[in-house]
Write a protein that holds these residues in place. Structure first.
Motif, PDB file in Angstrom:
ATOM      1  N   LEU A  43       3.664 -20.651  -6.167  1.00 41.66           N
ATOM      2  CA  LEU A  43       4.302 -21.693  -5.356  1.00 41.66           C
ATOM      3  C   LEU A  43       5.073 -21.072  -4.195  1.00 41.66           C
ATOM      4  O   LEU A  43       5.704 -20.016  -4.346  1.00 41.66           O
ATOM      5  CB  LEU A  43       5.241 -22.538  -6.214  1.00 41.66           C
ATOM      6  CG  LEU A  43       4.555 -23.696  -6.968  1.00 41.66           C
ATOM      7  CD1 LEU A  43       3.717 -23.215  -8.123  1.00 41.66           C
ATOM      8  CD2 LEU A  43       5.566 -24.730  -7.397  1.00 41.66           C
ATOM      9  N   SER A  44       5.015 -21.749  -3.066  1.00 40.89           N
ATOM     10  CA  SER A  44       5.647 -21.134  -1.895  1.00 40.89           C
ATOM     11  C   SER A  44       7.169 -21.220  -1.975  1.00 40.89           C
ATOM     12  O   SER A  44       7.859 -20.429  -1.354  1.00 40.89           O
ATOM     13  CB  SER A  44       5.130 -21.756  -0.604  1.00 40.89           C
ATOM     14  OG  SER A  44       5.291 -23.143  -0.631  1.00 40.89           O
ATOM     15  N   LYS A  45       7.679 -22.163  -2.711  1.00 39.53           N
ATOM     16  CA  LYS A  45       9.121 -22.195  -2.947  1.00 39.53           C
ATOM     17  C   LYS A  45       9.371 -21.926  -4.431  1.00 39.53           C
ATOM     18  O   LYS A  45       9.885 -22.770  -5.183  1.00 39.53           O
ATOM     19  CB  LYS A  45       9.707 -23.543  -2.514  1.00 39.53           C
ATOM     20  CG  LYS A  45       9.579 -23.783  -0.997  1.00 39.53           C
ATOM     21  CD  LYS A  45      10.228 -25.090  -0.569  1.00 39.53           C
ATOM     22  CE  LYS A  45      10.138 -25.270   0.956  1.00 39.53           C
ATOM     23  NZ  LYS A  45      10.647 -26.605   1.385  1.00 39.53           N
ATOM     24  N   ALA A  53      10.270 -16.876   0.696  1.00 36.18           N
ATOM     25  CA  ALA A  53       9.206 -17.678   0.092  1.00 36.18           C
ATOM     26  C   ALA A  53       8.548 -16.979  -1.092  1.00 36.18           C
ATOM     27  O   ALA A  53       8.838 -15.833  -1.406  1.00 36.18           O
ATOM     28  CB  ALA A  53       8.159 -17.992   1.149  1.00 36.18           C
ATOM     29  N   TYR A  54       7.670 -17.731  -1.759  1.00 33.72           N
ATOM     30  CA  TYR A  54       6.880 -17.261  -2.893  1.00 33.72           C
ATOM     31  C   TYR A  54       7.807 -16.745  -3.998  1.00 33.72           C
ATOM     32  O   TYR A  54       8.711 -17.454  -4.416  1.00 33.72           O
ATOM     33  CB  TYR A  54       5.829 -16.236  -2.431  1.00 33.72           C
ATOM     34  CG  TYR A  54       4.937 -16.854  -1.385  1.00 33.72           C
ATOM     35  CD1 TYR A  54       4.090 -17.907  -1.720  1.00 33.72           C
ATOM     36  CD2 TYR A  54       4.984 -16.458  -0.051  1.00 33.72           C
ATOM     37  CE1 TYR A  54       3.303 -18.538  -0.764  1.00 33.72           C
ATOM     38  CE2 TYR A  54       4.198 -17.075   0.914  1.00 33.72           C
ATOM     39  CZ  TYR A  54       3.365 -18.121   0.545  1.00 33.72           C
ATOM     40  OH  TYR A  54       2.609 -18.742   1.484  1.00 33.72           O
ATOM     41  N   ARG A  65      11.407 -20.273  -5.949  1.00 34.02           N
ATOM     42  CA  ARG A  65      12.774 -20.165  -6.458  1.00 34.02           C
ATOM     43  C   ARG A  65      13.170 -21.367  -7.309  1.00 34.02           C
ATOM     44  O   ARG A  65      14.007 -21.261  -8.197  1.00 34.02           O
ATOM     45  CB  ARG A  65      13.752 -19.987  -5.316  1.00 34.02           C
ATOM     46  CG  ARG A  65      13.736 -21.089  -4.275  1.00 34.02           C
ATOM     47  CD  ARG A  65      14.458 -20.604  -3.021  1.00 34.02           C
ATOM     48  NE  ARG A  65      14.538 -21.560  -1.937  1.00 34.02           N
ATOM     49  CZ  ARG A  65      13.587 -21.773  -1.027  1.00 34.02           C
ATOM     50  NH1 ARG A  65      12.439 -21.138  -1.101  1.00 34.02           N
ATOM     51  NH2 ARG A  65      13.784 -22.630  -0.040  1.00 34.02           N
ATOM     52  N   TYR A  66      12.521 -22.502  -7.055  1.00 33.81           N
ATOM     53  CA  TYR A  66      12.868 -23.678  -7.855  1.00 33.81           C
ATOM     54  C   TYR A  66      12.315 -23.574  -9.278  1.00 33.81           C
ATOM     55  O   TYR A  66      12.808 -24.248 -10.180  1.00 33.81           O
ATOM     56  CB  TYR A  66      12.370 -24.958  -7.172  1.00 33.81           C
ATOM     57  CG  TYR A  66      13.016 -25.205  -5.822  1.00 33.81           C
ATOM     58  CD1 TYR A  66      14.306 -25.737  -5.744  1.00 33.81           C
ATOM     59  CD2 TYR A  66      12.364 -24.891  -4.642  1.00 33.81           C
ATOM     60  CE1 TYR A  66      14.915 -25.967  -4.511  1.00 33.81           C
ATOM     61  CE2 TYR A  66      12.961 -25.113  -3.408  1.00 33.81           C
ATOM     62  CZ  TYR A  66      14.242 -25.650  -3.350  1.00 33.81           C
ATOM     63  OH  TYR A  66      14.836 -25.871  -2.115  1.00 33.81           O
TER      64      TYR A  66
END
Lengths: 356, 356, 356, 356
Positions: free
Chosen positions: C255-257, C50-51, C259-260
């Motif tokens: 953002l917690s995801k 995450a993050y 990677r996007y």
């Protein structure tokens, strides 16, 4: 140990029912200004340059440098809340945290002024008898904060000497905290609203409780000790002073006739009036404490505040005799002596408590 | 019209070379406190309740209610910067904007104190001779702000009376702005650092320059007019006062011995000392203006500030005669008179300017 | 030169009457995301940490270090406003000031986001054709700020390249500003919402417009150039990055995801998609500008924005033909091309303007 | 009950040693985006109006109004931290306080984002098993705050459902808190990072956990539940929305291509994808909890988080079998299931725990 939340309220101003009482022991903030301060105001009452460009303000650094035996930068401000908050803002970024005791004035009695001045830094709260922290408790607090951006990281430690419960930190106790701050990269702030009472009690050099023990900034209280409207913010870490001068202005604390604040402070430093006043207040508290006896004391009396165990009936009896003071926690009252507490009132109170 | 940026600096304190000059006309902040203020401080010097719970602070609302002929809430603070900033914070959210003149004190001389207290509201700047705004200029400012969340929306207007160039707003001029504020849903703040000088000049009721003209909050200056360390923040829009009391505490402006501030203000209200002082300052300025003649005046002299056109050689000649004052813009100087300006100094300056 | 205040509003979203128009030239924000971005999102759609602890986020520093030919720290954020504000907060304390052009996006289109992130720093505004500043204008701005605590002191300069009027700063122009910043101790921020368009126009190395010219932090825009929701904040002054990572989290921009977001940026850096997209947008603008002729251009067209002088009747005629664009100042319209502007639309518009 | 401070760290991203583990149970933030979200992004990938003026964003209010059976205002934001902080800023002034649990995400995991957005409001912390508050504990918290300007007064309550320990608040429990908020004039915020899991568990109407129970604002989480980068801030107290739209822009959270956020949310609301996903995660957690048996559970498992009592040796044994999870307190681990947790992994973990 009384918990802060259990008392009913602190402001003397709100205790209307007690305002007519003749013998007041509820706050050193209520005391008058001492004669030296009044004389200094009169002497300063002439045309001079505005803000802190005047001759008196210009003497502050030297006066505190003499007192502390090291080069310092000193600024006057009008309140201890401003001094504390400016010091913390100098030490802690908005995304950081300040460590302090759960009973600290900066946490409980300043309506989030530290959060205002630091732009939202967090206060992380520790425990300890008599509102005192130790290197051990602070270490445990530090260890509880995980590394990483999800957590406001500690940037400063703030202690109060004399503490909110009238206890003093010794030079050694202070130095242990200072050493921890040095090792962990923390700023070290001392809330000295009653610094004079602590120094008077300990008989040490002011330096021993401050920079020699690692303190970077001191809120040096004068108002509770016979001043009218001037406190000093003393930076031993002098690099913090430059930005603070901007922050002081920005907070509306750069008085346009600042010489009247400088005059008060200089008058109380001269001839050690600040120590004389603090000794008088401490002595009055000690007199009452001795009469009360150790059983009644919530914590030892080391400065000018007493926290006594009394029943509601006993409290009412004292009030009926004309003593004005403050309920604290369940079954406890707080009494505060001042530089000008009438010795007759002190004696009367001591006798009344002994007779309970 | 001199542009603010073209002057070299404002703080009298920094003008070291002039500090030994015997006849000072550089700032009303440099004047002494008037005798009534000093007497009131001495009279107040006794034990009382802390913060603003004392008897003197308790009289403020009534005193200003009398003066303004309407119910008000009045708070003491130590500086005009704090009064201004608290007023703006009461009127404008952090994401809003405050309209003011490009030469406004809140924009130029307070080190972003309004931004600190409002948590980053924007100041939107307007133009106008003598630092004055009109309903027309303010309307144009409003029309330049597009609707929508991309733009900080105006929430308040702030004007200064007497203005930063010593001009006064008449009741009618003020009322036109007040009507615009009402129509557009704006708070209306009046920076009255020299409100006394404006009232003294206009001879109107204080109400005519404030609530009757739509003003919601007034920073009522006392320090430049013979006070020591107390200004009043007067809310005609009384609903703004409650949160402001928290903000004052949070900003470190709730002095623990607040009675000494209340005492100063009450002393200056009593017997219209504030008007007497302002009239004296205005008269001295008028005396000099008359001697200077209209050709020399950058703007008309309506209060206690003069902006004169002088050549560098003329300025030097005045200084050589012992007059201390302030360079403003290119070819312009600023002179300020005070409640206690020595009439002999005034005469000497008038004569010296006439003789240029 | 059109004055910002004279236009009626910027948000495309509010221009409801135009939303059905088939040929849109009102904002590059309205364009779609490019295929490489969509493919990268699909490829990234799997479980990861995450993050910003994921593999893609971990590649950002290296990718930008390659691109800029020097070690950098790069952070993704979701908007240019966040990137700009974080950069300014890293460079300017709350009591400081940021210099920028009167037409700067940070002043006019971000609803005081810089003031929010900097906790109330002031923006000091300069003038210049096409929203560009020069070393001379910035020097004049600096010289207008007096020394001393009464004035928020400049701590940073922010420029926009390509500018808000679609002009580019050359490497030399940028370096002159960078040298001034170095000499005066200012941070130097580049708002590169359309940095790609500037590089595409100039054909220089990205380094030439940034660190080689003294830039300390770059808001590198991707969204207007074919991205979906990722911008990069690139620190050449890498010491600014550490605190910014905390500020990003604190602003809710971690953002917690994450990677996007990293995936989008990496996809656009790879194979110089960012340059390809910018060249397409620039070429479309150049095509229209050539058809319009120099007489119609408010400023030269150097990137993907056109500001044209047209009468209201002409504007109406264009709209009647299905072209959607934005009124700017009196007698001026703004047209913006995108990475994916349909060449047929471009041709149609060029012909229509030529035929006016 | 594990104390927050005793765990070693939360960010999955930092647990590098575990990143290669094949069966991940350490965070629902690490999961992929669900197919409906990816499809919606592709479908939205066309030119439209910028910011939130597009057609998809325009459908948000109606979609949530349908879901909640009452008129609401709904805003997309990119993170739960932003949603929480915007909600609190809408409910609490800078000089106020927010009540929450000592283990609340807003206190422990957001790096003082609430303090940033509220400009320094204080979080006052309460106790309770499983990170849950009750009307009784909140009443006690309220009663501990004295009246008066020295103390930040409570303006809002924030709870988390499902809680930080995976417990749910029932409609009745929520309503008891809501009634208290109504009676005491507090705003009521619900951090619903795992709101879907709570609704899925309780089988009630979303309205029953929100406005029918007095909730004024909900941070409705989508990212942990199969979204990519969109959360919703839903205002039942619609008057709070207008200023929040400015604050969102000012915080840099108004994405210029907002339609991609709206698309995600709409896709997950349609056909109750949000509930389907949450049910899957909850079921996986329940499967593991059943295998573990009640003795191992620190608190009951009611959503998609498990807190298990295991010895260090047992934890090591699980890791040796390829399970990736998080140490929490002494002798406790945390496991989190996701919408897409592989059933084979779930079975394997259940069996492994049963076999310990």
């Amino acid at each position: 140990m009384p918990k802060r939340g259990e008392r009913g309220g602190v402001i003397d101003a709100l205790r209307d029912g007690q305002q007519s009482a003749p013998m007041r022991f509820f706050s050193d903030n209520a005391a008058a200004a001492c004669p030296e301060v009044m004389a200094a105001l009169a002497a300063a009452n002439a045309l001079d340059t505005a803000y802190d460009g005047d001759a008196l303000s210009g003497r502050l650094n030297a006066a505190f440098t003499d007192l502390f035996e090291c080069e310092v930068e000193a600024l006057w401000v009008a309140t201890g809340t401003a001094a504390n908050s400016l010091a913390l803002a100098a030490m802690c970024p908005p995304h950081g945290a300040v460590l302090c005791h759960r009973d600290a004035h900066i946490q409980n009695d300043e309506c989030s002024a530290p959060e205002f001045y630091t732009h939202g830094a967090k206060l992380l709260l520790g425990e300890g008898v008599g509102a005192k922290l130790t290197a051990e408790t602070v270490t445990a607090m530090l260890d509880r904060v995980p590394a990483g951006v999800h957590w406001a990281q500690p940037h400063a430690l703030s202690i109060t000497n004399a503490s909110e419960y009238g206890l003093v930190y010794t030079p050694d106790e202070t130095a242990a905290l200072g050493e921890l701050c040095r090792a962990r990269g923390l700023g070290f702030h001392l809330d000295g609203a009653r610094f004079a009472n602590a120094v008077a009690r300990l008989g040490c050099a002011p330096a021993d409780l401050t920079w020699r023990a690692g303190v970077g900034a001191l809120s040096f209280g004068f108002v509770k000790n016979g001043g009218m409207s001037a406190e000093a913010l003393v930076f031993f870490d002098r690099e913090l002073a430059a930005a603070t001068r901007y922050r002081r202005k920005r907070a509306g604390h750069l008085l346009s006739k600042g010489r009247y604040l400088a005059a008060q402070i200089l008058a109380m430093l001269e001839g050690d009036v600040w120590l004389r006043n603090a000794r008088a207040a401490n002595a009055a508290a000690a007199r009452i404490a001795a009469a009360a006896g150790p059983e009644r004391l919530v914590v030892p009396v080391q400065a000018n505040e007493l926290f006594l165990k009394v029943t509601p009936a006993e409290a009412a009896a004292l009030r009926a005799q004309g003593f004005d003071f403050y309920d604290w926690a369940e079954g406890e009252i707080r009494l505060v002596t001042s530089w000008d507490t009438d010795p007759a009132h002190t004696d009367a109170l001591a006798n009344a408590i002994a007779a309970l």
